[in-house]
Design a protein around this motif. Structure first.
Motif, PDB file in Angstrom:
ATOM      1  N   ASP A  47       0.830  -1.210   0.000  1.00 34.91           N
ATOM      2  CA  ASP A  47       0.000   0.000   0.000  1.00 34.91           C
ATOM      3  C   ASP A  47       0.860   1.253   0.000  1.00 34.91           C
ATOM      4  OD1 ASP A  47      -2.318  -1.464  -0.061  1.00 34.91           O
ATOM      5  OD2 ASP A  47      -2.700  -1.315   2.099  1.00 34.91           O
ATOM      6  N   ALA A  48       1.927   1.249   0.799  1.00 34.61           N
ATOM      7  CA  ALA A  48       2.820   2.407   0.874  1.00 34.61           C
ATOM      8  C   ALA A  48       3.496   2.649  -0.470  1.00 34.61           C
ATOM      9  CB  ALA A  48       3.861   2.202   1.969  1.00 34.61           C
ATOM     10  N   GLU A  49       3.935   1.594  -1.132  1.00 34.54           N
ATOM     11  CA  GLU A  49       4.602   1.723  -2.430  1.00 34.54           C
ATOM     12  C   GLU A  49       3.622   2.177  -3.513  1.00 34.54           C
ATOM     13  OE1 GLU A  49       8.026  -1.745  -1.852  1.00 34.54           O
ATOM     14  OE2 GLU A  49       6.024  -2.264  -2.606  1.00 34.54           O
ATOM     15  N   LEU A  50       2.412   1.620  -3.487  1.00 35.22           N
ATOM     16  CA  LEU A  50       1.407   1.988  -4.479  1.00 35.22           C
ATOM     17  C   LEU A  50       0.994   3.446  -4.313  1.00 35.22           C
ATOM     18  CD1 LEU A  50      -0.217   0.803  -6.820  1.00 35.22           C
ATOM     19  CD2 LEU A  50      -2.019   0.227  -5.186  1.00 35.22           C
ATOM     20  N   ASN A  51       0.829   3.878  -3.084  1.00 30.66           N
ATOM     21  CA  ASN A  51       0.491   5.277  -2.832  1.00 30.66           C
ATOM     22  C   ASN A  51       1.628   6.201  -3.243  1.00 30.66           C
ATOM     23  OD1 ASN A  51      -2.162   6.081  -1.197  1.00 30.66           O
ATOM     24  ND2 ASN A  51      -1.610   3.986  -0.668  1.00 30.66           N
ATOM     25  N   PHE A  52       2.858   5.755  -3.039  1.00 29.90           N
ATOM     26  CA  PHE A  52       4.006   6.554  -3.467  1.00 29.90           C
ATOM     27  C   PHE A  52       3.968   6.755  -4.974  1.00 29.90           C
ATOM     28  CE2 PHE A  52       8.325   6.744  -5.182  1.00 29.90           C
ATOM     29  CZ  PHE A  52       8.795   7.880  -4.543  1.00 29.90           C
ATOM     30  N   VAL A  53       3.679   5.709  -5.728  1.00 25.92           N
ATOM     31  CA  VAL A  53       3.579   5.813  -7.183  1.00 25.92           C
ATOM     32  C   VAL A  53       2.463   6.784  -7.570  1.00 25.92           C
ATOM     33  CG1 VAL A  53       3.061   4.560  -9.313  1.00 25.92           C
ATOM     34  CG2 VAL A  53       4.534   3.519  -7.583  1.00 25.92           C
ATOM     35  N   PHE A  54       1.319   6.675  -6.910  1.00 25.42           N
ATOM     36  CA  PHE A  54       0.181   7.571  -7.163  1.00 25.42           C
ATOM     37  C   PHE A  54       0.582   9.024  -6.941  1.00 25.42           C
ATOM     38  CE2 PHE A  54      -3.494   9.872  -5.378  1.00 25.42           C
ATOM     39  CZ  PHE A  54      -4.382   9.786  -6.439  1.00 25.42           C
ATOM     40  N   TYR A  55       1.211   9.289  -5.796  1.00 31.94           N
ATOM     41  CA  TYR A  55       1.609  10.661  -5.476  1.00 31.94           C
ATOM     42  C   TYR A  55       2.722  11.166  -6.380  1.00 31.94           C
ATOM     43  CZ  TYR A  55      -1.145  10.071  -1.214  1.00 31.94           C
ATOM     44  OH  TYR A  55      -2.165   9.852  -0.322  1.00 31.94           O
ATOM     45  N   LEU A  56       3.620  10.279  -6.789  1.00 29.30           N
ATOM     46  CA  LEU A  56       4.697  10.688  -7.685  1.00 29.30           C
ATOM     47  C   LEU A  56       4.146  11.096  -9.045  1.00 29.30           C
ATOM     48  CD1 LEU A  56       7.707  10.995  -8.284  1.00 29.30           C
ATOM     49  CD2 LEU A  56       7.768   8.575  -8.909  1.00 29.30           C
ATOM     50  N   ILE A  57       3.183  10.324  -9.555  1.00 25.13           N
ATOM     51  CA  ILE A  57       2.554  10.678 -10.831  1.00 25.13           C
ATOM     52  C   ILE A  57       1.872  12.034 -10.724  1.00 25.13           C
ATOM     53  CG2 ILE A  57       0.683  10.065 -12.427  1.00 25.13           C
ATOM     54  CD1 ILE A  57       1.360   7.115 -11.847  1.00 25.13           C
ATOM     55  N   ALA A  61       2.882  15.373 -12.804  1.00 26.14           N
ATOM     56  CA  ALA A  61       1.843  16.024 -13.611  1.00 26.14           C
ATOM     57  C   ALA A  61       1.665  17.481 -13.188  1.00 26.14           C
ATOM     58  CB  ALA A  61       0.525  15.263 -13.467  1.00 26.14           C
ATOM     59  N   THR A  62       1.760  17.736 -11.894  1.00 26.37           N
ATOM     60  CA  THR A  62       1.629  19.104 -11.382  1.00 26.37           C
ATOM     61  C   THR A  62       2.744  19.997 -11.907  1.00 26.37           C
ATOM     62  OG1 THR A  62       0.514  18.373  -9.358  1.00 26.37           O
ATOM     63  CG2 THR A  62       1.642  20.508  -9.282  1.00 26.37           C
ATOM     64  N   ILE A  63       3.980  19.519 -11.875  1.00 28.06           N
ATOM     65  CA  ILE A  63       5.104  20.295 -12.390  1.00 28.06           C
ATOM     66  C   ILE A  63       4.905  20.589 -13.873  1.00 28.06           C
ATOM     67  CG2 ILE A  63       7.600  20.336 -12.765  1.00 28.06           C
ATOM     68  CD1 ILE A  63       6.719  20.501  -9.820  1.00 28.06           C
ATOM     69  N   LEU A  64       4.443  19.602 -14.610  1.00 27.69           N
ATOM     70  CA  LEU A  64       4.231  19.765 -16.047  1.00 27.69           C
ATOM     71  C   LEU A  64       3.096  20.741 -16.343  1.00 27.69           C
ATOM     72  CD1 LEU A  64       4.874  18.833 -18.961  1.00 27.69           C
ATOM     73  CD2 LEU A  64       3.197  17.001 -18.622  1.00 27.69           C
ATOM     74  N   ILE A  65       1.988  20.599 -15.634  1.00 26.14           N
ATOM     75  CA  ILE A  65       0.802  21.405 -15.927  1.00 26.14           C
ATOM     76  C   ILE A  65       0.941  22.830 -15.406  1.00 26.14           C
ATOM     77  CG2 ILE A  65      -1.660  21.684 -15.416  1.00 26.14           C
ATOM     78  CD1 ILE A  65      -1.827  18.597 -15.358  1.00 26.14           C
ATOM     79  N   TYR A  66       1.408  22.984 -14.173  1.00 31.90           N
ATOM     80  CA  TYR A  66       1.387  24.299 -13.510  1.00 31.90           C
ATOM     81  C   TYR A  66       2.756  24.968 -13.476  1.00 31.90           C
ATOM     82  CZ  TYR A  66      -3.182  22.758 -11.748  1.00 31.90           C
ATOM     83  OH  TYR A  66      -4.476  22.318 -11.639  1.00 31.90           O
ATOM     84  N   VAL A 133       6.854   9.409   4.291  1.00 32.69           N
ATOM     85  CA  VAL A 133       7.353  10.760   4.565  1.00 32.69           C
ATOM     86  C   VAL A 133       7.597  11.509   3.261  1.00 32.69           C
ATOM     87  CG1 VAL A 133       9.281  12.096   5.502  1.00 32.69           C
ATOM     88  CG2 VAL A 133       8.348  10.172   6.801  1.00 32.69           C
ATOM     89  N   ILE A 134       8.264  10.872   2.313  1.00 28.10           N
ATOM     90  CA  ILE A 134       8.519  11.515   1.021  1.00 28.10           C
ATOM     91  C   ILE A 134       7.204  11.884   0.339  1.00 28.10           C
ATOM     92  CG2 ILE A 134       9.470  11.193  -1.290  1.00 28.10           C
ATOM     93  CD1 ILE A 134      11.571  11.584   0.859  1.00 28.10           C
ATOM     94  N   SER A 135       6.244  10.973   0.379  1.00 24.03           N
ATOM     95  CA  SER A 135       4.955  11.208  -0.275  1.00 24.03           C
ATOM     96  C   SER A 135       4.225  12.390   0.343  1.00 24.03           C
ATOM     97  CB  SER A 135       4.081   9.955  -0.184  1.00 24.03           C
ATOM     98  OG  SER A 135       4.659   8.880  -0.876  1.00 24.03           O
ATOM     99  N   THR A 136       4.061  12.357   1.664  1.00 24.48           N
ATOM    100  CA  THR A 136       3.216  13.349   2.334  1.00 24.48           C
ATOM    101  C   THR A 136       3.881  14.716   2.485  1.00 24.48           C
ATOM    102  OG1 THR A 136       3.947  12.542   4.503  1.00 24.48           O
ATOM    103  CG2 THR A 136       1.927  11.596   3.608  1.00 24.48           C
ATOM    104  N   VAL A 137       5.202  14.729   2.575  1.00 24.26           N
ATOM    105  CA  VAL A 137       5.897  15.993   2.829  1.00 24.26           C
ATOM    106  C   VAL A 137       6.387  16.659   1.544  1.00 24.26           C
ATOM    107  CG1 VAL A 137       7.862  17.068   4.014  1.00 24.26           C
ATOM    108  CG2 VAL A 137       6.588  15.217   5.119  1.00 24.26           C
ATOM    109  N   ILE A 138       6.799  15.879   0.551  1.00 26.26           N
ATOM    110  CA  ILE A 138       7.387  16.444  -0.663  1.00 26.26           C
ATOM    111  C   ILE A 138       6.444  16.373  -1.867  1.00 26.26           C
ATOM    112  CG2 ILE A 138       9.274  16.218  -2.339  1.00 26.26           C
ATOM    113  CD1 ILE A 138      11.045  15.290  -0.051  1.00 26.26           C
ATOM    114  N   LEU A 139       5.799  15.237  -2.059  1.00 29.01           N
ATOM    115  CA  LEU A 139       5.005  15.044  -3.273  1.00 29.01           C
ATOM    116  C   LEU A 139       3.584  15.590  -3.178  1.00 29.01           C
ATOM    117  CD1 LEU A 139       6.079  11.394  -4.209  1.00 29.01           C
ATOM    118  CD2 LEU A 139       7.133  13.555  -4.882  1.00 29.01           C
TER     119      LEU A 139
END
Length: 232
Positions: A47-57, A61-66, A133-139
């Motif tokens: 679950d942690a890895e799958l959520n990381f992938v979700f947040y990374l995408i 996408a945010t960097i690209l769009i905005y 931590v990477i997901s919630t704080v950075i992504l």
């Protein structure tokens, strides 16, 4: 000179259209696509890895769009560092004052109330703390702030400030409880929404104060860092 809350840092028309389309895709299709692909893997992700992938995408996408909104906001923060720092400090202070008041109120109305989103994050943190931590704080902060403050709040702000605050706050709350509808009782559902309103209000205000999307991004990151740091 006193600054007005004119919010010059805003998405372009192209960013608004692309951001709106992606937000719908993110909410309705992306989780199902990732779950389907994960189910086909020989060794499925946790679950942690799958959520990381979700947040990374979402982050990419945010960097690209905005990218134009982010670029303009970075220049605004650099040109007015005093206002930026003031917005971050006051936004954080306002959030925690409101947060503890709301938590006290919920404890009176629904003793023993459980926030299922927080419980899910805590479970993921135990199995994959670094990724959480990477997901919630950075992504997460840039993606959610560009969507809820940059896209929703800013596009309503010029028409009605009250509507901008109300809609963005409710949308921000709903995104965090959407997966748990049916698990909460009606009263608990109201309490779950209520719990996210302090963040929605404080983050939107900080955006107007600093005229930079990086103010709510930084506040959001700090809130998540403190929350994840307190998980056991």
């Amino acid at each position: 000179m006193k600054r007005t809350h004119s919010l010059s840092s805003c998405p372009t028309g192209q960013e608004t259209v692309a951001g709106g389309v992606y937000l719908i895709f993110q909410l309705l299709l992306l989780p199902s696509i990732l779950s389907f692909v994960n189910g086909k893997l020989t060794t499925p992700l946790s679950d942690a890895e799958l959520n990381f992938v979700f947040y990374l995408i979402n982050f990419l996408a945010t960097i690209l769009i905005y990218h134009r909104l982010l670029g303009h906001s970075a220049r605004q923060a650099a040109q007015h560092p005093a206002y930026f720092c003031q917005a971050v400090i006051l936004g954080l202070a306002a959030y925690y004052a409101l947060f503890y008041f709301v938590r006290w109120l919920i404890s009176l109305l629904v003793p023993g109330f459980t926030n299922y989103n927080d419980a899910a994050i805590a479970a993921m943190s135990r199995s994959g703390r670094f990724l959480t931590v990477i997901s919630t704080v950075i992504l997460v902060p840039p993606a959610e702030e560009c969507a809820f403050r940059g896209l929703i709040f800013r596009n309503l702000y010029g028409k009605s400030r009250w509507a901008a605050y109300a809609v963005s706050m409710l949308a921000f709350a709903c995104i965090h409880i959407l997966g748990y509808i049916g698990t909460y009782s009606p009263l608990e559902l109201v309490m779950a929404v209520l719990q996210y309103l302090p963040a929605g209000l404080s983050l939107a205000w900080a955006y107007t104060k600093a005229d930079s999307i990086f103010a709510p991004i930084l506040i959001h990151a700090c809130i998540n860092l403190i929350a994840v740091g307190g998980l056991r």
